[in-house]
Design a protein around this motif. Structure first.
Motif, PDB file in Angstrom:
ATOM      1  N   LEU A 149       0.918  -1.087   0.110  1.00  0.00           N
ATOM      2  CA  LEU A 149      -0.044  -0.012  -0.056  1.00  0.00           C
ATOM      3  C   LEU A 149       0.890   1.334   0.106  1.00  0.00           C
ATOM      4  N   GLN A 150       1.750   1.175   0.908  1.00  0.00           N
ATOM      5  CA  GLN A 150       2.932   2.452   0.958  1.00  0.00           C
ATOM      6  C   GLN A 150       3.603   2.529  -0.544  1.00  0.00           C
ATOM      7  N   LYS A 151       3.871   1.415  -1.263  1.00  0.00           N
ATOM      8  CA  LYS A 151       4.420   1.465  -2.398  1.00  0.00           C
ATOM      9  C   LYS A 151       3.623   2.064  -3.502  1.00  0.00           C
ATOM     10  N   GLU A 152       2.202   1.747  -3.416  1.00  0.00           N
ATOM     11  CA  GLU A 152       1.293   2.231  -4.501  1.00  0.00           C
ATOM     12  C   GLU A 152       1.213   3.665  -4.105  1.00  0.00           C
ATOM     13  N   ARG A 153       1.038   4.053  -2.960  1.00  0.00           N
ATOM     14  CA  ARG A 153       0.748   5.690  -2.594  1.00  0.00           C
ATOM     15  C   ARG A 153       2.115   6.242  -2.916  1.00  0.00           C
ATOM     16  N   GLU A 154       3.084   5.938  -2.905  1.00  0.00           N
ATOM     17  CA  GLU A 154       4.147   6.476  -3.589  1.00  0.00           C
ATOM     18  C   GLU A 154       4.237   6.762  -5.048  1.00  0.00           C
ATOM     19  N   ARG A 155       3.760   5.423  -5.687  1.00  0.00           N
ATOM     20  CA  ARG A 155       3.719   5.634  -7.161  1.00  0.00           C
ATOM     21  C   ARG A 155       2.688   6.614  -7.510  1.00  0.00           C
ATOM     22  N   LEU A 156       1.334   6.782  -6.826  1.00  0.00           N
ATOM     23  CA  LEU A 156       0.473   7.815  -7.061  1.00  0.00           C
ATOM     24  C   LEU A 156       0.726   9.089  -6.985  1.00  0.00           C
ATOM     25  N   LYS A 157       1.767   9.228  -5.787  1.00  0.00           N
ATOM     26  CA  LYS A 157       2.385  10.725  -5.277  1.00  0.00           C
ATOM     27  C   LYS A 157       2.924  11.062  -6.705  1.00  0.00           C
ATOM     28  N   GLU A 158       3.777  10.274  -7.296  1.00  0.00           N
ATOM     29  CA  GLU A 158       4.807  10.643  -8.372  1.00  0.00           C
ATOM     30  C   GLU A 158       3.791  11.060  -9.609  1.00  0.00           C
ATOM     31  N   MET A 159       2.617  10.330  -9.522  1.00  0.00           N
ATOM     32  CA  MET A 159       1.849  10.640 -10.668  1.00  0.00           C
ATOM     33  C   MET A 159       1.160  12.226 -10.565  1.00  0.00           C
ATOM     34  N   HIS A 160       1.127  12.658  -9.291  1.00  0.00           N
ATOM     35  CA  HIS A 160       0.638  14.000  -9.169  1.00  0.00           C
ATOM     36  C   HIS A 160       1.591  15.098  -9.342  1.00  0.00           C
ATOM     37  N   ARG A 161       2.753  14.791 -10.031  1.00  0.00           N
ATOM     38  CA  ARG A 161       3.684  15.859 -10.035  1.00  0.00           C
ATOM     39  C   ARG A 161       3.410  17.193 -10.985  1.00  0.00           C
ATOM     40  N   TYR A 162       2.571  16.668 -11.826  1.00  0.00           N
ATOM     41  CA  TYR A 162       2.187  17.842 -13.094  1.00  0.00           C
ATOM     42  C   TYR A 162       1.175  18.700 -12.389  1.00  0.00           C
ATOM     43  N   GLU A 163       0.142  17.843 -11.473  1.00  0.00           N
ATOM     44  CA  GLU A 163      -0.750  18.538 -11.014  1.00  0.00           C
ATOM     45  C   GLU A 163      -0.478  19.759  -9.830  1.00  0.00           C
ATOM     46  N   GLU A 164       0.498  18.926  -9.118  1.00  0.00           N
ATOM     47  CA  GLU A 164       1.385  19.780  -7.908  1.00  0.00           C
ATOM     48  C   GLU A 164       1.761  21.164  -8.618  1.00  0.00           C
ATOM     49  N   LYS A 165       2.355  21.135  -9.818  1.00  0.00           N
ATOM     50  CA  LYS A 165       2.784  22.158 -10.462  1.00  0.00           C
ATOM     51  C   LYS A 165       1.822  23.417 -10.561  1.00  0.00           C
ATOM     52  N   TYR A 166       0.493  23.012 -10.808  1.00  0.00           N
ATOM     53  CA  TYR A 166      -0.394  24.055 -11.179  1.00  0.00           C
ATOM     54  C   TYR A 166      -1.401  24.490  -9.964  1.00  0.00           C
ATOM     55  N   TYR A 167      -1.304  23.381  -8.728  1.00  0.00           N
ATOM     56  CA  TYR A 167      -1.990  23.769  -7.681  1.00  0.00           C
ATOM     57  C   TYR A 167      -1.973  25.027  -7.085  1.00  0.00           C
ATOM     58  N   PRO A 168      -0.631  25.760  -6.933  1.00  0.00           N
ATOM     59  CA  PRO A 168      -0.612  27.022  -6.336  1.00  0.00           C
ATOM     60  C   PRO A 168      -1.371  28.062  -7.153  1.00  0.00           C
ATOM     61  N   VAL A 169      -1.750  27.788  -8.179  1.00  0.00           N
ATOM     62  CA  VAL A 169      -2.502  28.814  -9.155  1.00  0.00           C
ATOM     63  C   VAL A 169      -4.036  28.135  -9.362  1.00  0.00           C
ATOM     64  N   THR A 170      -4.260  26.986  -9.298  1.00  0.00           N
ATOM     65  CA  THR A 170      -6.008  26.609  -9.330  1.00  0.00           C
ATOM     66  C   THR A 170      -5.841  25.233  -9.064  1.00  0.00           C
ATOM     67  N   SER A 171      -7.059  24.846  -8.391  1.00  0.00           N
ATOM     68  CA  SER A 171      -7.185  23.338  -8.095  1.00  0.00           C
ATOM     69  C   SER A 171      -8.032  22.693  -9.223  1.00  0.00           C
ATOM     70  N   LEU A 172      -8.554  23.628 -10.373  1.00  0.00           N
ATOM     71  CA  LEU A 172      -9.273  23.087 -11.333  1.00  0.00           C
ATOM     72  C   LEU A 172      -8.758  22.687 -12.546  1.00  0.00           C
ATOM     73  N   ILE A 173      -8.001  21.514 -12.169  1.00  0.00           N
ATOM     74  CA  ILE A 173      -6.951  21.245 -13.288  1.00  0.00           C
ATOM     75  C   ILE A 173      -7.755  19.829 -14.070  1.00  0.00           C
ATOM     76  N   GLY A 174      -7.867  20.108 -15.500  1.00  0.00           N
ATOM     77  CA  GLY A 174      -8.522  18.887 -16.351  1.00  0.00           C
ATOM     78  C   GLY A 174      -7.547  18.069 -16.907  1.00  0.00           C
ATOM     79  N   GLY A 175      -7.411  16.805 -16.814  1.00  0.00           N
ATOM     80  CA  GLY A 175      -6.880  16.160 -17.425  1.00  0.00           C
ATOM     81  C   GLY A 175      -7.572  15.619 -18.570  1.00  0.00           C
ATOM     82  N   ILE A 176      -6.962  15.552 -19.886  1.00  0.00           N
ATOM     83  CA  ILE A 176      -7.832  15.031 -21.186  1.00  0.00           C
ATOM     84  C   ILE A 176      -7.051  14.021 -21.811  1.00  0.00           C
ATOM     85  N   ASP A 177      -7.705  12.656 -22.188  1.00  0.00           N
ATOM     86  CA  ASP A 177      -7.105  11.806 -22.848  1.00  0.00           C
ATOM     87  C   ASP A 177      -8.321  11.388 -23.974  1.00  0.00           C
ATOM     88  N   GLU A 178      -7.782  10.425 -24.907  1.00  0.00           N
ATOM     89  CA  GLU A 178      -8.955   9.913 -25.816  1.00  0.00           C
ATOM     90  C   GLU A 178      -8.604   8.312 -25.763  1.00  0.00           C
TER      91      GLU A 178
END
Length: 212
Positions: A6-35
């Protein structure tokens, strides 16, 4: 799941937040888009846009292509339930033939944004740049494996499209859409040779049908 896993999985997910973390100081309304569905020979291209809360924990979330069908189906309702907002855009095969798959993909992405109840203030998009849109955007190569928001959108888009193809399978059972979801497998090409095109096939993808 063990505490260690569980700890390992949470660390992996934390790493996947790195782009979001970059923009959170400006806004929390970050939309991820894929097709989903750029490559198949038939059916629509489907895009999704997902805004996740900062503290959302979606265990095992990843690029939809790296997940089993069972895992995607489990995450699908969980993402929809936890999301601040999500939207889906669908562009059918006849429009793909008319405007090409890249433009159809961009159109599906814009439709996904327009269908949201909460408009994003920052977009993270998997490898595509959208024109004529007034929201700041960043195109991320292989974003579906790098950003938690894009990964969530990839699951919503993929499962939505798979469900559409399962409905088409009932209508055209001889083509095997339930198995290959419209991709160009050997079985799909054999069915095309035997039965011809259906109204959901992309004619521009099948110009050289005799070559297979």
């Amino acid at each position: 799941m063990t505490e260690e896993k569980l700890q390992k999985e949470r660390e992996r997910l934390k790493e996947m937040h790195r782009y979001e973390e970059k923009y959170y100081p400006v806004t929390s309304l970050i939309g991820g888009i894929d097709e989903a569905g750029r490559g198949p020979l038939c059916g629509p291209v489907v895009a999704a846009c997902v805004i996740l809360p900062k503290d959302a924990e979606l265990l095992y979330l990843n690029d939809s292509k790296k997940l089993s069908e069972k895992r995607r189906e489990l995450l699908f309702p969980e993402i929809k339930e936890k999301a601040v907002s999500f939207g889906v855009g669908i562009v059918e095969n006849d429009v793909i033939d008319e405007i090409n798959i890249l433009n159809a993909t961009k159109l599906a992405m814009k439709k996904a944004i327009d269908s949201m109840s909460v408009r994003p203030e920052q977009l993270l998009i998997d490898a595509v740049h959208l024109d004529d849109i007034d929201i700041p955007q960043v195109a991320i190569i292989k974003g579906d494996a790098a950003s938690v928001s894009i990964a969530a959108a990839s699951v919503i888009a993929k499962v939505t499209r798979d469900h559409i193809m399962l409905e088409y399978d009932k209508k055209y059972p001889e083509y095997g859409f339930a198995h290959h979801k419209g991709y160009g497998t050997k079985a799909h090409y054999e069915a095309l040779k035997k039965y011809g095109l259906t109204p959901i096939h992309r004619k521009t993808f099948l110009k050289n049908l005799g070559d297979h």
